[in-house]
Design a protein around this motif. Sequence first.
Motif, mmCIF file in Angstrom:
data_model
loop_
_atom_site.group_PDB
_atom_site.id
_atom_site.type_symbol
_atom_site.label_atom_id
_atom_site.label_comp_id
_atom_site.label_asym_id
_atom_site.label_seq_id
_atom_site.Cartn_x
_atom_site.Cartn_y
_atom_site.Cartn_z
ATOM 1 N N VAL A 59 56.467 53.063 63.608
ATOM 2 C CA VAL A 59 57.210 54.098 62.884
ATOM 3 C C VAL A 59 57.463 53.635 61.452
ATOM 4 N N PHE A 60 57.878 52.389 61.285
ATOM 5 C CA PHE A 60 58.112 51.854 59.942
ATOM 6 C C PHE A 60 56.807 51.728 59.162
ATOM 7 N N PHE A 61 55.727 51.374 59.831
ATOM 8 C CA PHE A 61 54.426 51.304 59.179
ATOM 9 C C PHE A 61 53.987 52.680 58.683
ATOM 10 N N VAL A 62 54.155 53.688 59.513
ATOM 11 C CA VAL A 62 53.802 55.059 59.108
ATOM 12 C C VAL A 62 54.672 55.497 57.933
ATOM 13 N N TRP A 63 55.961 55.166 57.973
ATOM 14 C CA TRP A 63 56.865 55.478 56.856
ATOM 15 C C TRP A 63 56.334 54.846 55.564
ATOM 16 N N TRP A 64 55.912 53.582 55.654
ATOM 17 C CA TRP A 64 55.393 52.869 54.496
ATOM 18 C C TRP A 64 54.106 53.532 53.975
ATOM 19 N N VAL A 78 60.950 52.707 50.049
ATOM 20 C CA VAL A 78 60.560 51.948 51.239
ATOM 21 C C VAL A 78 60.551 50.459 50.914
ATOM 22 N N GLN A 79 60.007 50.108 49.762
ATOM 23 C CA GLN A 79 59.959 48.702 49.363
ATOM 24 C C GLN A 79 61.368 48.138 49.214
ATOM 25 N N TRP A 80 62.280 48.943 48.679
ATOM 26 C CA TRP A 80 63.670 48.493 48.551
ATOM 27 C C TRP A 80 64.248 48.204 49.935
ATOM 28 N N PHE A 81 64.041 49.136 50.880
ATOM 29 C CA PHE A 81 64.577 48.938 52.229
ATOM 30 C C PHE A 81 63.965 47.705 52.885
ATOM 31 N N MET A 82 62.642 47.570 52.798
ATOM 32 C CA MET A 82 61.972 46.432 53.445
ATOM 33 C C MET A 82 62.399 45.103 52.821
ATOM 34 N N GLY A 83 62.791 45.126 51.563
ATOM 35 C CA GLY A 83 63.241 43.917 50.894
ATOM 36 C C GLY A 83 64.727 43.647 51.061
ATOM 37 N N SER A 84 65.465 44.595 51.635
ATOM 38 C CA SER A 84 66.899 44.397 51.862
ATOM 39 C C SER A 84 67.107 43.417 53.019
ATOM 40 N N PHE A 85 68.327 42.943 53.188
ATOM 41 C CA PHE A 85 68.640 42.006 54.265
ATOM 42 C C PHE A 85 68.242 42.597 55.618
ATOM 43 N N GLY A 87 66.104 45.023 56.203
ATOM 44 C CA GLY A 87 64.657 45.185 56.253
ATOM 45 C C GLY A 87 63.938 43.883 56.556
ATOM 46 N N VAL A 88 64.391 42.791 55.937
ATOM 47 C CA VAL A 88 63.764 41.487 56.180
ATOM 48 C C VAL A 88 63.995 41.043 57.619
ATOM 49 N N ILE A 89 65.210 41.241 58.120
ATOM 50 C CA ILE A 89 65.488 40.903 59.527
ATOM 51 C C ILE A 89 64.601 41.734 60.447
ATOM 52 N N LEU A 90 64.473 43.025 60.150
ATOM 53 C CA LEU A 90 63.614 43.913 60.938
ATOM 54 C C LEU A 90 62.172 43.420 60.909
ATOM 55 N N LEU A 91 61.663 43.093 59.727
ATOM 56 C CA LEU A 91 60.276 42.635 59.612
ATOM 57 C C LEU A 91 60.060 41.292 60.300
ATOM 58 N N PHE A 92 61.049 40.392 60.184
ATOM 59 C CA PHE A 92 60.939 39.100 60.865
ATOM 60 C C PHE A 92 60.911 39.312 62.378
ATOM 61 N N GLY A 93 61.814 40.149 62.883
ATOM 62 C CA GLY A 93 61.841 40.442 64.323
ATOM 63 C C GLY A 93 60.565 41.102 64.794
ATOM 64 N N LEU A 94 60.036 41.994 63.975
ATOM 65 C CA LEU A 94 58.786 42.665 64.328
ATOM 66 C C LEU A 94 57.632 41.664 64.342
ATOM 67 N N THR A 95 57.640 40.726 63.394
ATOM 68 C CA THR A 95 56.603 39.684 63.377
ATOM 69 C C THR A 95 56.661 38.873 64.670
ATOM 70 N N ALA A 96 57.865 38.487 65.074
ATOM 71 C CA ALA A 96 58.017 37.733 66.324
ATOM 72 C C ALA A 96 57.554 38.571 67.515
#
Length: 150
Positions: A59-64, A78-85, A87-96
């Motif tokens: 869903v986040f990928f489609v948003w991007w 979107v870049q602002w959100f992904m770079g926010s605290f 967003g980074v936690i979300l991306l880190f969790g998604l990576t894991a």
Amino acid sequence: MAENHHDAREATMVGRRTDGTLVRRPLSPHLQVYDMLQMTSATSIMHRITGSAWSVGLVFFVWWIVALASGPSAYANVQWFMGSFIGVILLFGLTAAIWYHTLAGVRHLYWDAGYGYDIPTTYRTGWAVIIGTGVLTVLTWIVAAIAWAS
């Protein structure tokens, strides 16, 4: 006169133990059946959870992608959100979640080939999935940080 509705699945819900006594089988396994500290149960449940996380990540990928196609303003949001605290936690969790789900999937393919069913191997491969997830997640973020810095 009351009708007796018999569910054809009922016959599959009754079995016999090795001593011959009748036993009713559950409709499906549920969390109360599993020992959460048992490696196979814990890794199986986490595999399902990380599969669901993949869906959220899409869903986040489609948003991007939609923001990218919509223009600079939408993309900047979107870049602002992904770079926010958050967003980074979300991306880190998604990576894991991605690494865990991938490694657990490889483990399942190993099982599908008929290997690794003995208890020591299931624990060894379970720990390999868990440790591999941690190592690959951190490595992914190190590589990404180096790429962003250059």
